[in-house]
Design a protein around this motif. Sequence first.
Motif, short mmCIF file in Angstrom:
data_model
loop_
_atom_site.label_atom_id
_atom_site.label_comp_id
_atom_site.label_asym_id
_atom_site.label_seq_id
_atom_site.Cartn_x
_atom_site.Cartn_y
_atom_site.Cartn_z
N SER A 149 68.78 -10.93 11.83
CA SER A 149 69.29 -10.32 10.37
C SER A 149 69.63 -11.10 9.91
N ARG A 199 67.06 -14.20 8.81
CA ARG A 199 66.28 -13.51 8.13
C ARG A 199 67.11 -13.97 6.59
N ASP A 218 61.69 -11.06 11.18
CA ASP A 218 61.37 -9.49 10.35
C ASP A 218 60.33 -9.21 12.35
N ARG A 219 59.86 -9.96 13.25
CA ARG A 219 59.01 -9.48 14.54
C ARG A 219 60.15 -8.89 15.67
#
Length: 136
Positions: free
Chosen positions: A108, A111, A127-128
């Motif tokens: 996170s 990201r 995200d994956r």
Amino acid sequence: MSGDDCVIEAKAARRQGRLVDATALYVEAAESFRAEHESGRWAHALRHAAELAMRAGDAAAGLRNAEAVVEYYRSSPPTALEMANALRVAAMAEAATGATMVAKQHWSEARALYVDAGVADGVAEADRHVATLAIA
């Protein structure tokens, strides 16, 4: 061998699929850069060693090296992309060693940094992984 020479050799070994050799050469490069007081180059080489150790199946070594890089970057702010890449490798190693909650947190954080750096592929990869870890 100098750190730069080790990096050249490590890249060649990686291209040839010799991941264990490439990992060892990146570790040697990192040690050389540390001895030369080139901390940024040390961290960069060690991150590559961590990722290649993971790819070679040694999650424990990958995690150990990735954690050292993340710790260094937390005390010596790198670029958003450098930190995102370090967190990416740490998260992969954490997931492989069963630390899924920490892996999810690092994905996170990575990201958000990939968003800041404008790296769409990094955002998509994060995200994956976050989605996969949420299911686990």
